[in-house]
Design an enzyme around this catalytic site. Structure first.
Site, PDB file in Angstrom:
ATOM      1  N   ASP A  94      48.528 -10.508  43.707  1.00 14.88           N
ATOM      2  CA  ASP A  94      48.864 -11.961  43.854  1.00 14.88           C
ATOM      3  C   ASP A  94      47.605 -12.465  44.269  1.00 14.88           C
ATOM      4  OD1 ASP A  94      48.768 -11.528  46.669  1.00 14.88           O
ATOM      5  OD2 ASP A  94      50.858 -10.802  46.488  1.00 14.88           O
ATOM      6  N   ASP A 123      46.465 -16.152  46.645  1.00 17.65           N
ATOM      7  CA  ASP A 123      46.891 -17.029  47.571  1.00 17.65           C
ATOM      8  C   ASP A 123      45.761 -18.152  47.872  1.00 17.65           C
ATOM      9  OD1 ASP A 123      49.027 -15.512  48.159  1.00 17.65           O
ATOM     10  OD2 ASP A 123      48.247 -14.550  49.970  1.00 17.65           O
ATOM     11  N   ASP A 140      44.246 -12.109  60.152  1.00 19.57           N
ATOM     12  CA  ASP A 140      44.334 -11.142  60.938  1.00 19.57           C
ATOM     13  C   ASP A 140      43.002 -10.422  60.917  1.00 19.57           C
ATOM     14  OD1 ASP A 140      44.756 -10.233  58.379  1.00 19.57           O
ATOM     15  OD2 ASP A 140      46.547  -9.718  58.439  1.00 19.57           O
TER      16      ASP A 140
END
Length: 455
Positions: A68, A70, A149
């Site tokens: 995917d 983003d 992160d």
């Protein structure tokens, strides 16, 4: 550049980023989803910043095909919705915009800020006991990088000039095959304990080494997972075990003590040997799932969780049998007990837990090979999954290999051959009572085993 094995600090993030112009990196628009490009270009056209970010950028740099894409932008979710009619806003903890193109969804996130607002604000970043409860304070791209992160997920592809922007030495870590958290590792894990699972997932998926300071807290913070919503943990476990590297994930989760926090009953069983031998069923089941995924075959969470929970179910089943319960009732009681315990930790939706229990309940029934029972079983909607489950049990030495082989032959046999096979099984079963003396027969004596009691 930062020295290796040093965690990126907020001050380092705030410094000028490394900008890599288009001729000096390997990302091509030809490898980016057409719909993701539409979103990027449309945001740029509306005078918003628009960047591809996260795993999509990382995977393109590694030569992988992203699952995917983003997008990160300075447009607020409400502004994104104004730009795209096919947009839906989701989430309260993290407000996001989903732009729908048929079955493909492009996730658009607004740059996150780093300010911790006062309690009671609606649009802010709030924390409690070190955990982020809400993160809807918006900021700059530099602040957004700090909120990411891992360094390898903090890379931005700028649609304005096709450059790469690196605030956290993520490119160096990709070259080194190193997984490193941004900021203080223990603090970042406490903010969101699911990051511990993500560390394991990325390490296994990418084949990266977890940097020492990022790894050390994993051995001591497993208990924090108890604060995560069971439904969210289910979603994370699907990502962990249904991506083609489940066996490696399983081994790392056990290494860090994370698996025992998620599946304590299973971990308790695996910590003990069975008749002097280690239990290998879970490992074989996960290896089988990985193989199916690599061969583009279908997999289901029902089978996955059936594998992960089978050891405690099997042991409770045998205890109920020893206590005099018939096989059907023993399996029902064992499954109910273990599922109830597990549900408070990881919430398995009914659409998966019910077929999982059917797979389990068919195991003792597969031992009944006389009469019309086998023919009825092969027409059961869960037969194939139950048969595959039996084969795995036989390979692990927990079920009779001859039983698994018989069912393999039965599926391939013609109608006449099937009749012969079931007649042979019936004759063998009917001879047993005739070998007993009449005075030895007791009510129910022929129904004490798994085979007879499973019908």
């Amino acid at each position: 550049m930062q020295e290796p094995f040093q965690n990126t600090s907020p001050d380092a993030i705030a410094a000028s980023p490394l900008i890599v112009p288009r001729p000096e990196h390997g990302i091509s628009r030809a490898n980016i989803s057409e719909n993701a490009l539409k979103v990027l270009y449309r945001l740029k056209q509306e005078n918003f910043q628009a960047h591809l970010v996260g795993g999509g950028v990382r995977d393109l740099l590694l030569g992988h095909e992203p699952k995917d894409f983003d997008v990160a932008t300075d447009a607020t979710p409400e502004q994104v919705r104004q730009v795209f009619r096919n947009c839906r806003l989701i989430g309260r903890r993290f407000r996001l915009a989903h732009v729908h193109f048929g079955r493909e969804i492009i996730e658009v996130a607004t740059f996150r800020g780093t300010t911790v607002a006062s309690e009671g604000d609606d649009n802010d970043r709030q924390m409690e006991n070190g955990r982020i409860l809400r993160d809807n304070t918006y900021g700059t791209i530099a602040e957004d990088a700090l909120r990411r992160d891992f360094t390898v997920n903090a890379l931005y592809y700028n649609i304005a000039d096709f450059s790469l922007i690196d605030y956290a030495d993520g490119l160096e870590d990709i070259k080194a095959g190193r997984l490193r958290l941004i900021g203080d590792p223990e603090q970042r894990y406490r903010e969101d304990p699911v990051r511990m699972l993500r560390a394991v997932r990325f390490a296994c998926k990418l084949g990266f080494t977890i940097e020492r300071q990022t790894e050390e807290p994993l051995f001591n913070l497993a208990h924090l997972l108890a604060d995560i919503a069971p439904a969210r943990l289910f979603d994370e476990l699907i990502k962990l075990f249904h991506s083609g590297y489940g066996l490696g994930v399983f081994e790392k989760l056990r290494q860090y003590g994370l698996f025992g926090e998620l599946f304590p009953a299973t971990e308790d069983c695996l910590a003990r040997e069975d008749q002097g031998f280690p239990l290998t069923f879970v490992s074989r089941g996960l290896a089988n799932t990985d193989k199916r995924l690599h061969e583009d075959k279908s997999v289901t969470p029902a089978f996955l969780f059936g594998v992960l929970l089978w050891e405690p179910v099997r042991q409770r089943f045998e205890e109920y049998l020893a206590g005099g319960e018939a096989a059907n009732e023993a399996m029902f009681l064992a499954a109910s007990e273990i599922c109830t315990q597990q549900q408070s930790l990881v919430a398995i939706p009914k659409r998966f837990s019910l077929p999982m229990r059917e797979i389990w309940s068919m195991q003792p029934r597969l031992e009944q090979r006389d009469g019309k029972r086998p023919q009825r079983l092969v027409t059961h909607p869960r037969f194939r999954a139950a048969y595959d489950f039996l084969v795995l049990r036989a390979e692990a030495g927990e079920a009779d290999p001859e039983l698994a082989a018989w069912w393999t032959r039965f599926q391939e046999a013609s109608g006449a051959e099937r009749a012969t096979m079931t007649e042979g099984s019936a004759k063998r079963r009917r001879r047993r009572p005739r070998r007993r003396k009449s005075g030895d027969a007791t009510p129910g004596a022929d129904a004490t085993g798994v085979v007879k009691g499973g019908g």
